[in-house]
Design a protein around this motif. Structure first.
Motif, PDB file in Angstrom:
ATOM      1  N   TRP A  88       0.872  -1.223   0.174  1.00 51.72           N
ATOM      2  CA  TRP A  88       0.091   0.055   0.088  1.00 51.72           C
ATOM      3  C   TRP A  88       0.826   1.419  -0.033  1.00 51.72           C
ATOM      4  O   TRP A  88       0.237   2.330  -0.121  1.00 51.72           O
ATOM      5  CB  TRP A  88      -1.008  -0.010   1.161  1.00 51.72           C
ATOM      6  N   LYS A  89       2.244   1.203   0.223  1.00 55.26           N
ATOM      7  CA  LYS A  89       3.144   2.442   0.180  1.00 55.26           C
ATOM      8  C   LYS A  89       3.296   2.836  -1.212  1.00 55.26           C
ATOM      9  O   LYS A  89       3.225   4.025  -1.151  1.00 55.26           O
ATOM     10  CB  LYS A  89       4.704   1.929   0.573  1.00 55.26           C
ATOM     11  N   ASP A  90       3.036   2.064  -2.209  1.00 60.01           N
ATOM     12  CA  ASP A  90       3.234   2.511  -3.594  1.00 60.01           C
ATOM     13  C   ASP A  90       1.789   2.976  -4.001  1.00 60.01           C
ATOM     14  O   ASP A  90       0.639   2.751  -3.933  1.00 60.01           O
ATOM     15  CB  ASP A  90       3.397   1.142  -4.519  1.00 60.01           C
ATOM     16  N   LEU A  91       2.116   4.430  -4.507  1.00 60.86           N
ATOM     17  CA  LEU A  91       0.923   5.385  -5.058  1.00 60.86           C
ATOM     18  C   LEU A  91       0.140   4.644  -6.127  1.00 60.86           C
ATOM     19  O   LEU A  91      -1.364   4.762  -5.666  1.00 60.86           O
ATOM     20  CB  LEU A  91       1.415   6.683  -5.330  1.00 60.86           C
ATOM     21  N   GLU A  92       0.696   4.072  -6.954  1.00 64.74           N
ATOM     22  CA  GLU A  92      -0.220   3.325  -7.834  1.00 64.74           C
ATOM     23  C   GLU A  92      -1.050   2.438  -7.499  1.00 64.74           C
ATOM     24  O   GLU A  92      -2.217   2.041  -7.606  1.00 64.74           O
ATOM     25  CB  GLU A  92       0.721   2.753  -9.210  1.00 64.74           C
ATOM     26  N   THR A  93      -0.438   1.327  -6.558  1.00 67.62           N
ATOM     27  CA  THR A  93      -0.959   0.159  -5.993  1.00 67.62           C
ATOM     28  C   THR A  93      -2.132   0.669  -4.976  1.00 67.62           C
ATOM     29  O   THR A  93      -3.284   0.218  -4.997  1.00 67.62           O
ATOM     30  CB  THR A  93      -0.208  -0.553  -5.045  1.00 67.62           C
ATOM     31  N   PHE A  94      -2.002   1.744  -4.331  1.00 64.09           N
ATOM     32  CA  PHE A  94      -2.915   2.276  -3.329  1.00 64.09           C
ATOM     33  C   PHE A  94      -4.039   2.646  -4.293  1.00 64.09           C
ATOM     34  O   PHE A  94      -5.130   2.589  -3.782  1.00 64.09           O
ATOM     35  CB  PHE A  94      -2.261   3.285  -2.379  1.00 64.09           C
TER      36      PHE A  94
END
Length: 117
Positions: A88-94
């Protein structure tokens, strides 16, 4: 609704999503005890306050063994942890997961989010 207390944040993206506008926030300075990395806030057309938040928060204590970040949904029914993971840290994934959660929570199954900025 136990909304996040946001002192300052930088809008990273905006989406049109059915009759809602979604704003993805980053670089968040919060007035509560949570360390937010990202927040997706959804506002219904004609309203000024969000009706739904999806947050990514740094874990603490024993939770950290399961992952670095909590994915939480906050709405009129309260708040629910939707998962704990490092991803969830990754902007795209979040953003992808937060929009999927919002779609389900708001009954927007026939709508597709359109990125505005």
């Amino acid at each position: 609704m136990p909304a996040p207390k946001i002192n300052t944040a930088i809008p990273k993206r905006r989406y049109a999503f059915g009759s809602f506008t979604a704003v993805l926030l980053g670089e968040i300075d919060s007035g509560d005890q949570r360390a937010y990395r990202h927040i997706l806030a959804l506002v219904a057309q004609g309203q000024s306050e969000p009706c739904l938040y999806v947050t990514c928060e740094r874990t603490s204590g024993q939770e950290r063994a399961r992952g670095g970040y909590i994915l939480r949904q906050v709405d009129g029914a309260g708040e629910r942890v939707m998962g704990i993971a490092d991803q969830w840290k990754d902007l795209e994934t979040f953003a992808a997961e937060a929009l999927r959660l919002a779609q389900a929570a708001l009954g927007l199954t026939d709508e597709t989010p359109v990125r505005l900025a």
